[in-house]
Design an enzyme around this catalytic site. Structure first.
Site, PDB file in Angstrom:
ATOM      1  N   ASP A   1      -5.666   3.983  -4.132  1.00 29.35           N
ATOM      2  CA  ASP A   1      -5.785   2.964  -3.087  1.00 29.35           C
ATOM      3  C   ASP A   1      -7.254   2.580  -2.906  1.00 29.35           C
ATOM      4  O   ASP A   1      -7.995   3.257  -2.195  1.00 29.35           O
ATOM      5  CB  ASP A   1      -5.195   3.513  -1.775  1.00 29.35           C
ATOM      6  CG  ASP A   1      -5.260   2.493  -0.633  1.00 29.35           C
ATOM      7  OD1 ASP A   1      -5.533   1.308  -0.910  1.00 29.35           O
ATOM      8  OD2 ASP A   1      -5.022   2.897   0.528  1.00 29.35           O
TER       9      ASP A   1
ATOM     10  N   LYS B   1     -12.104  -0.694   0.451  1.00 26.04           N
ATOM     11  CA  LYS B   1     -12.600   0.452   1.225  1.00 26.04           C
ATOM     12  C   LYS B   1     -14.074   0.692   0.932  1.00 26.04           C
ATOM     13  O   LYS B   1     -14.545   0.362  -0.155  1.00 26.04           O
ATOM     14  CB  LYS B   1     -11.827   1.717   0.821  1.00 26.04           C
ATOM     15  CG  LYS B   1     -10.390   1.778   1.306  1.00 26.04           C
ATOM     16  CD  LYS B   1      -9.733   3.079   0.866  1.00 26.04           C
ATOM     17  CE  LYS B   1      -8.296   3.162   1.341  1.00 26.04           C
ATOM     18  NZ  LYS B   1      -8.147   3.225   2.800  1.00 26.04           N
TER      19      LYS B   1
ATOM     20  N   ARG C   1       2.799   0.597   3.926  1.00 24.44           N
ATOM     21  CA  ARG C   1       3.958   0.105   4.684  1.00 24.44           C
ATOM     22  C   ARG C   1       4.655  -1.027   3.929  1.00 24.44           C
ATOM     23  O   ARG C   1       5.868  -1.208   4.056  1.00 24.44           O
ATOM     24  CB  ARG C   1       3.529  -0.306   6.099  1.00 24.44           C
ATOM     25  CG  ARG C   1       2.571  -1.454   6.152  1.00 24.44           C
ATOM     26  CD  ARG C   1       1.801  -1.522   7.471  1.00 24.44           C
ATOM     27  NE  ARG C   1       0.727  -0.515   7.548  1.00 24.44           N
ATOM     28  CZ  ARG C   1      -0.065  -0.346   8.597  1.00 24.44           C
ATOM     29  NH1 ARG C   1       0.071  -1.113   9.672  1.00 24.44           N
ATOM     30  NH2 ARG C   1      -1.000   0.573   8.585  1.00 24.44           N
TER      31      ARG C   1
HETATM   32  N1  BES Z   1      -3.995   5.449   2.304  1.00 16.86           N
HETATM   33  C1  BES Z   1      -4.560   4.968   3.501  1.00 16.86           C
HETATM   34  C2  BES Z   1      -4.481   5.983   4.646  1.00 16.86           C
HETATM   35  C3  BES Z   1      -5.247   7.269   4.442  1.00 16.86           C
HETATM   36  C4  BES Z   1      -6.515   7.416   4.973  1.00 16.86           C
HETATM   37  C5  BES Z   1      -4.678   8.332   3.784  1.00 16.86           C
HETATM   38  C6  BES Z   1      -7.204   8.592   4.812  1.00 16.86           C
HETATM   39  C7  BES Z   1      -5.367   9.503   3.622  1.00 16.86           C
HETATM   40  C8  BES Z   1      -6.633   9.637   4.136  1.00 16.86           C
HETATM   41  C9  BES Z   1      -3.846   3.691   3.942  1.00 16.86           C
HETATM   42  O1  BES Z   1      -3.351   2.912   2.930  1.00 16.86           O
HETATM   43  C10 BES Z   1      -4.855   2.880   4.667  1.00 16.86           C
HETATM   44  O2  BES Z   1      -5.767   2.413   4.059  1.00 16.86           O
HETATM   45  N2  BES Z   1      -4.637   2.703   5.965  1.00 16.86           N
HETATM   46  C11 BES Z   1      -5.536   1.957   6.764  1.00 16.86           C
HETATM   47  C12 BES Z   1      -4.729   1.023   7.611  1.00 16.86           C
HETATM   48  C13 BES Z   1      -5.563  -0.005   8.317  1.00 16.86           C
HETATM   49  C14 BES Z   1      -6.111  -1.004   7.319  1.00 16.86           C
HETATM   50  C15 BES Z   1      -4.698  -0.715   9.342  1.00 16.86           C
HETATM   51  C16 BES Z   1      -6.306   2.934   7.633  1.00 16.86           C
HETATM   52  O3  BES Z   1      -5.722   3.929   8.089  1.00 16.86           O
HETATM   53  O4  BES Z   1      -7.497   2.726   7.819  1.00 16.86           O
HETATM   54 ZN    ZN Z   2      -2.898   3.877   1.168  1.00 18.98          ZN
HETATM   55 MN    MN Z   3      -4.780   1.525   2.173  1.00 20.18          MN
END
Ligand code: BES
Ligand code: ZN
Ligand code: MN
Length: 497
Positions: A268, A275, A349
């Protein structure tokens, strides 16, 4: 990995010998025999030290007269009548560590009945073996220059116990669960240049040899089904997205299956909503939900669970390229509901929405449980101690909580509600894929709930628990396979009786 064997009690006079000592220095029958063989050297050593048999204490007696070729490791267990399954497993894990700290390849454990608060005698000794086995996992395939003084030495543990055949039989299903846990840990640990959707699909196919029926769908098939939410996430990657359906039919014919659903983002980057660089390498384990589902299917099939269970994993790589999904794109999901993609990093999601819809429509399950490393927000809320649990059914939530507590994979229930649900409304589509900053794990769950109508559903946000930064009671740091043992137990307790 350590090999565990069970054998009938027999005098031992050489090598590394492990004795569990109860609080107060009680050596038990086997320990006392050993003590006699060396003229009371063990009791003398205990007297001359501060070792009292408390849990966590240890004392080594080396080559006493009479047992010149032996190293005797005394390990405290505290009050054995207070031991439950998890404490016995933790004790097994500490045996593994003791064998390594002695730099021994092999050891004999003179098991003395732990009366314990639960289980049968055979189950109690099996727990010790299970803990040792789980703790002995190591992901070392990419270490080519490891020095001998760092490598673990422990290869084999012989547990001497009366009625060893019963102990061996009780350990069988636990070994199958450990195989599932290790299978998941191998997948989760793999770097993403090696691990991509098709590689994971091949890993799933290997479950056929356990009797699992495996179907793999590629992009063309998913396109036909209208799975545009999932496909949108993978469209910026050169790796083809996959969905894998794994059927284990160990239960009565015609009973509806339990559906286990996993987020399998093999890496991801965040996509166009990219990110930050720091810590991005953690996103190799963004397929931890899928890993847990695959591991659970491995465990259930391995121990021939008498239940019908189907595992479905959505496998995609979230990358930014010229063809990547853009913020502001609107996709039509398989359910027909439209989604405005505000943030391409809220991709899990989107993947789950289509997989959940597929599972509901095509597999007609009794209920659905999804597992996903879904949000950073759940780590803010619960840290690394509990997974977040969401459910639209109280009984299901309670059953998952109990299963998690029993195996040491605790989950904490989080709220759902209309107030939260409203936060993902948008004027441009049926919903958007992110809400406001606050309550980020909850709005993610609300989003999923919109794809679980008229069915019992639970969601485990495992972002905080899929990877351990420090050692756990029965696990080294690294991939935890969180969910494998919980799901196995949930099925065992609720669908096999
Ligand atoms: N895979 C991430 C969530 C995650 C963060 C898993 C840290 C393990 C460790 C997910 O896809 C993500 O990026 N979520 C975002 C959502 C936001 C953009 C609303 C997040 O949690 O920052
Ligand atoms: Zn993710
Ligand atoms: Mn993500």
């Amino acid at each position: 990995m350590m090999r565990l064997t069970f054998a009938e009690p027999k005098a031992v006079s050489e090598g590394l010998i492990i004795v569990a000592v109860a609080s107060g220095g009680d050596l038990g029958r086997r320990g006392s025999e050993l003590d006699k063989a060396c003229g009371g050297a063990i009791t003398r050593a205990i007297k001359a030290s501060d070792f009292q048999g408390k849990s966590g204490q240890s004392l080594t007696v080396i080559a006493p007269v009479g047992l010149e070729k032996a190293r005797i490791a005394l390990m405290g267990v505290g009050d054995p009548t207070e031991l439950d399954a998890r404490k016995r497993q933790a004790f097994g894990a500490s045996i593994y560590k003791t064998v390594n700290s002695h730099r021994a390849a092999e050891a004999v454990f003179l098991y003395e009945e732990f009366r314990g608060v639960d289980g049968t005698p055979a189950a109690r000794v099996a727990d010790v073996a299970y803990g040792a086995r789980l703790r002995s996992y190591r992901f070392d395939k990419y270490l080519t220059k490891e020095t001998d003084d760092k490598k673990p030495t422990a290869r084999r543990l012989v547990i001497q116990v009366r009625k060893s055949a019963a102990a061996r039989a009780a350990y069988g299903p636990l070994a199958a669960i450990a195989d599932g846990v290790d299978f998941a840990r191998n997948l989760v640990s793999e770097p993403s240049n090696i691990k991509y959707p098709k590689m994971m699909a091949s890993a799933c196919r290997t479950l056929t040899k356990l009797g699992v029926k495996v179907e793999v769908l590629g992009e063309a098939q998913m396109k036909k089904l209208g799975m545009n939410a999932l496909l949108g996430v993978g469209q910026g990657s050169v790796r083809e997205s996959q969905m894998v359906v794994m059927h284990w039919n160990g239960g009565a014919r015609g009973t509806k299956p339990v559906a286990l659903i996993g987020k399998g983002v093999t890496f991801d980057t965040g996509g166009i909503s990219i990110k930050p660089a720091a810590g991005m390498e953690d996103m190799i384990w963004d397929m931890g939900g899928a890993g847990a589902v695959i591991g659970a299917m491995h465990a259930l099939a391995g121990r021939k669970a008498k239940a019908n269970v189907v595992g479905v994993v959505g496998l995609v790589e979230n990358m930014p390229d010229g063809n990547a999904q853009r913020p502001g794109d609107i996709v039509t999901s398989m359910s027909g509901q439209t989604i405005e993609v505000i943030n391409t990093d809220a991709e899990g999601r989107l993947v789950l929405a289509d997989v959940m819809c597929y599972a509901q429509k095509k597999l007609k399950p009794e209920l659905m449980i999804d597992l996903a490393t879904l949000t950073g927000a759940i780590i803010v809320a619960l840290g690394q101690e509990n997974a977040g649990l969401y459910a639209n059914d109280d009984e299901l939530a309670e059953r998952l909580r109990v299963a998690g507590d029993t195996v040491g994979e605790p989950v904490w229930r989080m709220p759902l509600g209309d107030g939260y649900d409203k936060l993902i409304n948008t004027p441009r589509a049926d919903m958007k894929n992110v809400g406001p900053r606050w309550g980020g794990s909850i709005t993610a769950a609300q989003f999923l709930q919109r794809f679980a109508d008229n069915i019992k559903w639970a969601h485990l946000d495992i972002a905080g628990v899929a990877w351990a930064d420090k050692e756990l009671p029965v696990m080294d740091r690294g991939a935890t396979a969180f969910g494998v043992r919980l799901l196995d137990r949930f099925v065992a307790d609720n669908y096999e009786k």
